[in-house]
Design a protein around this motif. Structure first.
Motif, PDB file in Angstrom:
ATOM      1  N   LEU A 122      43.800 -37.289  26.191  1.00 43.73           N
ATOM      2  CA  LEU A 122      43.251 -38.382  25.385  1.00 43.73           C
ATOM      3  C   LEU A 122      41.746 -38.507  25.594  1.00 43.73           C
ATOM      4  O   LEU A 122      40.991 -38.679  24.631  1.00 43.73           O
ATOM      5  CB  LEU A 122      43.943 -39.699  25.744  1.00 43.73           C
ATOM      6  CG  LEU A 122      43.419 -40.930  25.011  1.00 43.73           C
ATOM      7  CD1 LEU A 122      43.674 -40.829  23.503  1.00 43.73           C
ATOM      8  CD2 LEU A 122      44.037 -42.209  25.575  1.00 43.73           C
ATOM      9  N   ALA A 140      44.299 -47.784  18.413  1.00 41.23           N
ATOM     10  CA  ALA A 140      45.552 -47.166  18.848  1.00 41.23           C
ATOM     11  C   ALA A 140      46.682 -48.120  18.519  1.00 41.23           C
ATOM     12  O   ALA A 140      46.546 -49.332  18.683  1.00 41.23           O
ATOM     13  CB  ALA A 140      45.521 -46.876  20.341  1.00 41.23           C
ATOM     14  N   SER A 149      51.504 -46.064  27.850  1.00 39.58           N
ATOM     15  CA  SER A 149      50.440 -45.932  26.850  1.00 39.58           C
ATOM     16  C   SER A 149      49.562 -47.187  26.792  1.00 39.58           C
ATOM     17  O   SER A 149      48.340 -47.094  26.647  1.00 39.58           O
ATOM     18  CB  SER A 149      51.020 -45.637  25.469  1.00 39.58           C
ATOM     19  OG  SER A 149      51.475 -44.306  25.394  1.00 39.58           O
ATOM     20  N   PHE A 153      45.456 -47.045  27.452  1.00 39.73           N
ATOM     21  CA  PHE A 153      44.405 -47.486  26.531  1.00 39.73           C
ATOM     22  C   PHE A 153      43.660 -48.719  27.037  1.00 39.73           C
ATOM     23  O   PHE A 153      42.437 -48.816  26.886  1.00 39.73           O
ATOM     24  CB  PHE A 153      44.992 -47.736  25.135  1.00 39.73           C
ATOM     25  CG  PHE A 153      45.226 -46.481  24.352  1.00 39.73           C
ATOM     26  CD1 PHE A 153      44.214 -45.914  23.597  1.00 39.73           C
ATOM     27  CD2 PHE A 153      46.462 -45.846  24.367  1.00 39.73           C
ATOM     28  CE1 PHE A 153      44.412 -44.750  22.866  1.00 39.73           C
ATOM     29  CE2 PHE A 153      46.685 -44.681  23.638  1.00 39.73           C
ATOM     30  CZ  PHE A 153      45.661 -44.126  22.897  1.00 39.73           C
ATOM     31  N   PHE A 158      40.267 -50.674  25.658  1.00 43.37           N
ATOM     32  CA  PHE A 158      40.823 -51.054  24.357  1.00 43.37           C
ATOM     33  C   PHE A 158      41.436 -52.448  24.512  1.00 43.37           C
ATOM     34  O   PHE A 158      42.085 -52.738  25.524  1.00 43.37           O
ATOM     35  CB  PHE A 158      41.919 -50.073  23.924  1.00 43.37           C
ATOM     36  CG  PHE A 158      41.421 -48.773  23.362  1.00 43.37           C
ATOM     37  CD1 PHE A 158      41.658 -48.443  22.033  1.00 43.37           C
ATOM     38  CD2 PHE A 158      40.740 -47.852  24.158  1.00 43.37           C
ATOM     39  CE1 PHE A 158      41.230 -47.233  21.501  1.00 43.37           C
ATOM     40  CE2 PHE A 158      40.303 -46.637  23.643  1.00 43.37           C
ATOM     41  CZ  PHE A 158      40.544 -46.329  22.304  1.00 43.37           C
TER      42      PHE A 158
END
Length: 200
Positions: A122, A140, A149, A153, A158
């Motif tokens: 990633l 995302a 996940s 992120f 994020f």
């Protein structure tokens, strides 16, 4: 995208290579998994449909896809199918603004999860998206319950911007600011772009 059709990106643990017809049969086997179909929000395809999908990902200008290879296995076997562990994608989500993209990462092989391959893949993809595709906003979409996940992120700064109970997914996003780039540059362990020569 054809822009990435002749390059590969080499990290410490993984190598990202263009998604070619050579990879389709193994990819198709992965996508028979109910778990992967659920986590990726995908529908099962026939092998013929999978080949058509691969061609569209190669041709379409709003999709950039790399197959994730385990570098250690690749160097040992010289065979990309043996080394395949997943894929990573960037989708341009706004036809009127090519600076906004959604990122995805999938480590399909159970035995390869939890070893940092997905994280590095990633990171390499995001670096490519920012430096080569000039993406300014990264997004995302993560399924409810996909805790690894979400952690991956959020650790890259994020933040949640939307939640859909209908699709059971959370949308995260980050702006590519100078401050974020400074933070992000310290996260990428190794990033080398080379001319792609398929090994099989």
């Amino acid at each position: 995208m054809k822009i990435n059709s002749e390059i590969c990106i080499v990290g410490k643990k993984v190598v990202l290579v263009p998604y070619c017809s050579y990879h389709v049969e193994k990819y198709h086997q992965w996508m028979k998994s109910e778990e992967l179909l659920n986590l990726t929000g995908s529908e099962p395809l026939t092998l013929e449909e999978e080949y058509r999908m691969q061609r569209s990902w190669y041709e379409d200008e709003d999709k950039c896809t790399f197959i994730v290879l385990d570098r250690e296995v690749l160097e040992k076997t010289k065979n990309e199918q043996d080394a395949m562990v997943g894929d990573t994608n960037i989708f341009l989500t706004d036809p009127s603004d090519s600076s906004i993209a959604e990122a995805e990462i999938m480590i399909a092989e159970q035995k390869n999860r939890g070893h940092g391959l997905g994280k590095e893949a990633l990171l390499l993809m995001l670096k490519y998206a920012v430096s080569a595709l000039h993406i300014k906003t990264l997004e995302a979409k993560i399924k409810y319950g996909n805790t690894p996940s979400l952690h991956l992120f959020t650790n890259l700064k994020f933040c949640e911007v939307k939640r859909s109970d209908v699709f059971e997914e959370i949308t995260l996003a980050v702006k590519v600011t100078e401050e974020w780039l400074e933070f992000f540059s310290q996260c990428v362990p190794q990033y080398v772009v080379q001319r792609y020569q398929r090994r099989e």
